[in-house]
Design a protein around this motif. Structure first.
Motif, PDB file in Angstrom:
ATOM      1  N   ILE A  82       0.824  -1.211   0.000  1.00 25.01           N
ATOM      2  CA  ILE A  82       0.000   0.000   0.000  1.00 25.01           C
ATOM      3  C   ILE A  82       0.863   1.268   0.000  1.00 25.01           C
ATOM      4  O   ILE A  82       2.041   1.237   0.355  1.00 25.01           O
ATOM      5  CB  ILE A  82      -0.935   0.031   1.230  1.00 25.01           C
ATOM      6  N   ALA A  83       0.232   2.385  -0.381  1.00 26.48           N
ATOM      7  CA  ALA A  83       0.837   3.712  -0.230  1.00 26.48           C
ATOM      8  C   ALA A  83       0.079   4.457   0.861  1.00 26.48           C
ATOM      9  O   ALA A  83      -1.111   4.195   1.090  1.00 26.48           O
ATOM     10  CB  ALA A  83       0.758   4.488  -1.538  1.00 26.48           C
ATOM     11  N   ALA A 121       4.408   0.747   1.878  1.00 20.43           N
ATOM     12  CA  ALA A 121       4.901  -0.376   2.671  1.00 20.43           C
ATOM     13  C   ALA A 121       4.355  -1.680   2.111  1.00 20.43           C
ATOM     14  O   ALA A 121       3.247  -1.721   1.559  1.00 20.43           O
ATOM     15  CB  ALA A 121       4.469  -0.242   4.132  1.00 20.43           C
ATOM     16  N   THR A 122       5.152  -2.718   2.235  1.00 17.51           N
ATOM     17  CA  THR A 122       4.660  -4.085   2.178  1.00 17.51           C
ATOM     18  C   THR A 122       4.413  -4.495   3.613  1.00 17.51           C
ATOM     19  O   THR A 122       5.331  -4.413   4.441  1.00 17.51           O
ATOM     20  CB  THR A 122       5.713  -5.047   1.591  1.00 17.51           C
ATOM     21  N   TYR A 180      -2.734  -2.860  -3.031  1.00 16.33           N
ATOM     22  CA  TYR A 180      -2.490  -2.000  -4.197  1.00 16.33           C
ATOM     23  C   TYR A 180      -3.314  -0.714  -4.148  1.00 16.33           C
ATOM     24  O   TYR A 180      -3.879  -0.276  -5.141  1.00 16.33           O
ATOM     25  CB  TYR A 180      -2.772  -2.757  -5.509  1.00 16.33           C
ATOM     26  N   ILE A 183       8.685   2.870   0.016  1.00 12.66           N
ATOM     27  CA  ILE A 183       8.395   3.827  -1.054  1.00 12.66           C
ATOM     28  C   ILE A 183       6.974   3.643  -1.601  1.00 12.66           C
ATOM     29  O   ILE A 183       6.353   2.599  -1.421  1.00 12.66           O
ATOM     30  CB  ILE A 183       9.384   3.674  -2.217  1.00 12.66           C
ATOM     31  N   ALA A 184       6.483   4.671  -2.285  1.00 13.71           N
ATOM     32  CA  ALA A 184       5.232   4.585  -3.056  1.00 13.71           C
ATOM     33  C   ALA A 184       5.582   4.627  -4.537  1.00 13.71           C
ATOM     34  O   ALA A 184       6.616   5.204  -4.930  1.00 13.71           O
ATOM     35  CB  ALA A 184       4.312   5.747  -2.711  1.00 13.71           C
ATOM     36  N   VAL A 205       0.031  -5.317 -18.108  1.00 13.47           N
ATOM     37  CA  VAL A 205       0.553  -6.511 -17.443  1.00 13.47           C
ATOM     38  C   VAL A 205       0.516  -6.372 -15.922  1.00 13.47           C
ATOM     39  O   VAL A 205       0.462  -7.374 -15.200  1.00 13.47           O
ATOM     40  CB  VAL A 205       1.987  -6.815 -17.932  1.00 13.47           C
ATOM     41  N   PHE A 206       0.513  -5.111 -15.434  1.00 10.23           N
ATOM     42  CA  PHE A 206       0.614  -4.903 -13.985  1.00 10.23           C
ATOM     43  C   PHE A 206      -0.726  -4.991 -13.255  1.00 10.23           C
ATOM     44  O   PHE A 206      -0.765  -4.995 -12.026  1.00 10.23           O
ATOM     45  CB  PHE A 206       1.295  -3.560 -13.702  1.00 10.23           C
ATOM     46  N   PRO A 239      -3.775  -4.576 -11.050  1.00  5.69           N
ATOM     47  CA  PRO A 239      -4.066  -3.616  -9.978  1.00  5.69           C
ATOM     48  C   PRO A 239      -2.834  -2.840  -9.522  1.00  5.69           C
ATOM     49  O   PRO A 239      -2.985  -1.807  -8.854  1.00  5.69           O
ATOM     50  CB  PRO A 239      -4.612  -4.499  -8.845  1.00  5.69           C
ATOM     51  N   ALA A 240      -1.640  -3.299  -9.877  1.00  2.26           N
ATOM     52  CA  ALA A 240      -0.432  -2.571  -9.469  1.00  2.26           C
ATOM     53  C   ALA A 240      -0.225  -1.330 -10.331  1.00  2.26           C
ATOM     54  O   ALA A 240       0.748  -0.590 -10.147  1.00  2.26           O
ATOM     55  CB  ALA A 240       0.790  -3.486  -9.528  1.00  2.26           C
ATOM     56  N   ARG A 265      -2.339   0.972 -10.039  1.00  2.00           N
ATOM     57  CA  ARG A 265      -2.781   1.991  -9.073  1.00  2.00           C
ATOM     58  C   ARG A 265      -1.581   2.427  -8.206  1.00  2.00           C
ATOM     59  O   ARG A 265      -0.617   1.679  -8.033  1.00  2.00           O
ATOM     60  CB  ARG A 265      -3.865   1.401  -8.144  1.00  2.00           C
ATOM     61  N   LEU A 266      -1.698   3.622  -7.647  1.00  2.00           N
ATOM     62  CA  LEU A 266      -0.662   4.059  -6.714  1.00  2.00           C
ATOM     63  C   LEU A 266      -0.689   3.137  -5.487  1.00  2.00           C
ATOM     64  O   LEU A 266      -1.719   2.995  -4.831  1.00  2.00           O
ATOM     65  CB  LEU A 266      -0.915   5.515  -6.285  1.00  2.00           C
ATOM     66  N   HIS A 267       0.441   2.519  -5.215  1.00  2.00           N
ATOM     67  CA  HIS A 267       0.553   1.656  -4.035  1.00  2.00           C
ATOM     68  C   HIS A 267       1.961   1.844  -3.464  1.00  2.00           C
ATOM     69  O   HIS A 267       2.527   2.921  -3.599  1.00  2.00           O
ATOM     70  CB  HIS A 267       0.233   0.202  -4.407  1.00  2.00           C
ATOM     71  N   GLY A 268       2.506   0.866  -2.803  1.00  2.00           N
ATOM     72  CA  GLY A 268       3.836   1.047  -2.226  1.00  2.00           C
ATOM     73  C   GLY A 268       4.463  -0.267  -1.871  1.00  2.00           C
ATOM     74  O   GLY A 268       3.885  -1.343  -2.114  1.00  2.00           O
ATOM     75  N   ALA A 269       5.670  -0.185  -1.332  1.00  2.00           N
ATOM     76  CA  ALA A 269       6.387  -1.402  -0.948  1.00  2.00           C
ATOM     77  C   ALA A 269       7.434  -1.079   0.090  1.00  2.00           C
ATOM     78  O   ALA A 269       7.994   0.015   0.108  1.00  2.00           O
ATOM     79  CB  ALA A 269       7.070  -2.025  -2.168  1.00  2.00           C
ATOM     80  N   ASN A 285       9.170   2.403 -15.251  1.00  2.00           N
ATOM     81  CA  ASN A 285       8.499   1.620 -14.226  1.00  2.00           C
ATOM     82  C   ASN A 285       9.536   1.230 -13.184  1.00  2.00           C
ATOM     83  O   ASN A 285      10.509   0.547 -13.515  1.00  2.00           O
ATOM     84  CB  ASN A 285       7.871   0.362 -14.833  1.00  2.00           C
ATOM     85  N   SER A 332      10.190  -1.025 -11.166  1.00  2.00           N
ATOM     86  CA  SER A 332       9.979  -2.409 -10.741  1.00  2.00           C
ATOM     87  C   SER A 332      11.072  -2.829  -9.762  1.00  2.00           C
ATOM     88  O   SER A 332      12.106  -2.159  -9.632  1.00  2.00           O
ATOM     89  CB  SER A 332      10.012  -3.335 -11.954  1.00  2.00           C
ATOM     90  N   THR A 333      10.836  -3.943  -9.095  1.00  2.00           N
ATOM     91  CA  THR A 333      11.800  -4.440  -8.112  1.00  2.00           C
ATOM     92  C   THR A 333      13.157  -4.679  -8.763  1.00  2.00           C
ATOM     93  O   THR A 333      14.199  -4.311  -8.208  1.00  2.00           O
ATOM     94  CB  THR A 333      11.251  -5.736  -7.476  1.00  2.00           C
ATOM     95  N   GLU A 390      10.496  -7.834  -1.971  1.00  2.00           N
ATOM     96  CA  GLU A 390       9.287  -7.007  -1.912  1.00  2.00           C
ATOM     97  C   GLU A 390       8.230  -7.622  -1.004  1.00  2.00           C
ATOM     98  O   GLU A 390       7.266  -6.957  -0.635  1.00  2.00           O
ATOM     99  CB  GLU A 390       8.722  -6.746  -3.318  1.00  2.00           C
TER     100      GLU A 390
END
Lengths: 128, 128, 128, 128, 128, 128
Positions: free
Chosen positions: A12-13, A30-31, A68, C12-13, C20-21, C23-24, C26-30, C81, C83-84, C116
């Protein structure tokens, strides 16, 4: 006392309001690796507290509502800091609601732990 | 009940007195991966139990007092076996003192776990 | 061949462009738990490949440039992108630059792994 | 309250009876990574709750009774589903018996956790 | 060189033939936590080596063919000891077949690691 | 290429000479969680690269020579800094000697990784 725990994760963000948060006031993310623990005093006639497949499915249904997303845009969290411990309670309460709706007998408590990194995590524990 | 946990580590030397310890009576050492869990019933006005940055800083201040030392030479531990469970209490008590001095409200308990390897760990739990 | 690895993390967001992504998009984070591995064929006169404290400090300097940010707003990543696997290369390349500037001798390669979640991670490996 | 935990593992075959188990009704197997936690309020004159070597030895004696077996053929489990939570109780009860026979003083409780995978585990907690 | 890794697990029963296996000649079982690593030199136009969702889906399709089974009864493994390293190759080869059928470009190698416990694992690495 | 890895641990005391080590110049200690990886291109007639029980036994024999010791007092390490990477090579070389003496065919390489904490580890890789 028995317990069964299943693990899932959400990505999520969000941002935080309050000086205590320092750089985490900026939009970041964050994850959360999410552990949901279900407790109860006895095993049922199948010799289990709760089917692990069902537990995973319920947790997954709850995490899907958050996954997400930018939590700053979620009406449910308006005016709230979506801290790790706050989200642990959100997930625990939503799991409790689902358990009640499913009519699952024999469960007396639940704990949800969110790992935000390899060095920090938070939990919320409640009865059912 | 909410909890927040942060992880740090210390690397120390020590020896044990007592036949029960076998080869661990010799001077040896350990890396302790230290988990400090803070508990409380409610979130504060910032939506947190305790700032994770502050929790990490307090734990780090306590582990710094032990890190890179031979505990056999520490006056504070004279005549004591600095076992994993003993050190868990030392760290928990020192954290409790710091929390009291900081005047942190809302925390009701603390648990400290020291992992001495991938197959053994010990904890001490106390109220605040 | 020797190697030394240190671990850190960033939160991060970001969002992704491309069907291909799913729902990712959308703005999210990890949270990325970041492992940086430094390789070389020989130990120096101190009996080490690289001081672990220095390695941690350099990794921390690189992760600080990303931490608590929305990567969609970073000019360095415009049109990319994040990506990881892409971020693993960014961190590896920035570490390589710092090692070159520090004039650290004896290091011949670097690998950066970003976790991730508990079920997915990505790496980038390069020579120095 | 102090606790000491040791980790071991067992590798077993079994099957489950009951529609709730779906494909797990077929003969399959599991590695259970087993954590045994011993609790007590005070350290003994050696400054420990329980010798970690002894704890490992006792856990190992109990897991040896299950290891490399098809639990469907074990008379002790006839008519039972040897679920993760059921086996956690079996191991906890057998450890409790051994502790009683050894006359170990000062232990007041035990928790046994069986990890069946990286995403699911179950526990049984009892007093001594 | 880039890599992407995804994790899944399988729970199987089997026995081994050969005196070297000692008690593992008896019917027993294992949870294998399976890590599949995909390697390639370049990122595609989406900025990824391989979609992590697709990688998880392919690994899951392969592990589903083994999950909740007694491998002693599988015709594909007749006359074979289904050791951890043997199964790592089975999964790697089946993943390689699926990647070829999907026509995934840019992947040059694969490594599959099976963790049979917290203290033992085995891998098979191949090119594509 | 196949590999088999087994995990063990050692608990030692030591100190380092050299300003680069800062507070680690003091007598301190470490738990090293030790992973030994054995590599080879083919499985033998039993369908394995190496018996995991034998691998564990050989690693345990090597770690026993270091365990519960002050490495500053070991004649084998006189004048050496027993850094994590140095000890990885010591263990790898001693394992290589044992493998040669056992006449184990089919093994072509070995890697030893020592984890000194949850955030730092070092490896040494060699051919056989």
């Amino acid at each position: 006392m028995f317990s069964v725990t299943v693990r899932d994760h959400v990505m999520i963000a969000h941002s935080f309001r309050g000086e205590v948060f320092g750089p985490a006031q900026r939009l970041h993310g964050a994850t959360y690796v999410v552990d949901a623990t279900f407790r109860g005093p006895e095993l049922n006639e199948d010799g289990i507290l709760l089917d692990i497949g069902l537990a995973s499915q319920e947790l997954s249904a709850v995490t899907a509502e958050l996954n997400y997303r930018n939590l700053d845009d979620e009406p449910a969290f308006a005016g709230k800091n979506t801290s790790t411990e706050f989200l642990a309670k959100v997930i625990a309460d939503r799991l409790a609601d689902r358990i009640a709706r499913l009519g699952l007998a024999g469960l007396t408590g639940i704990t949800v732990t969110l790992h935000e990194s390899h060095v920090a995590w938070a939990s919320y524990e409640r009865s059912l």
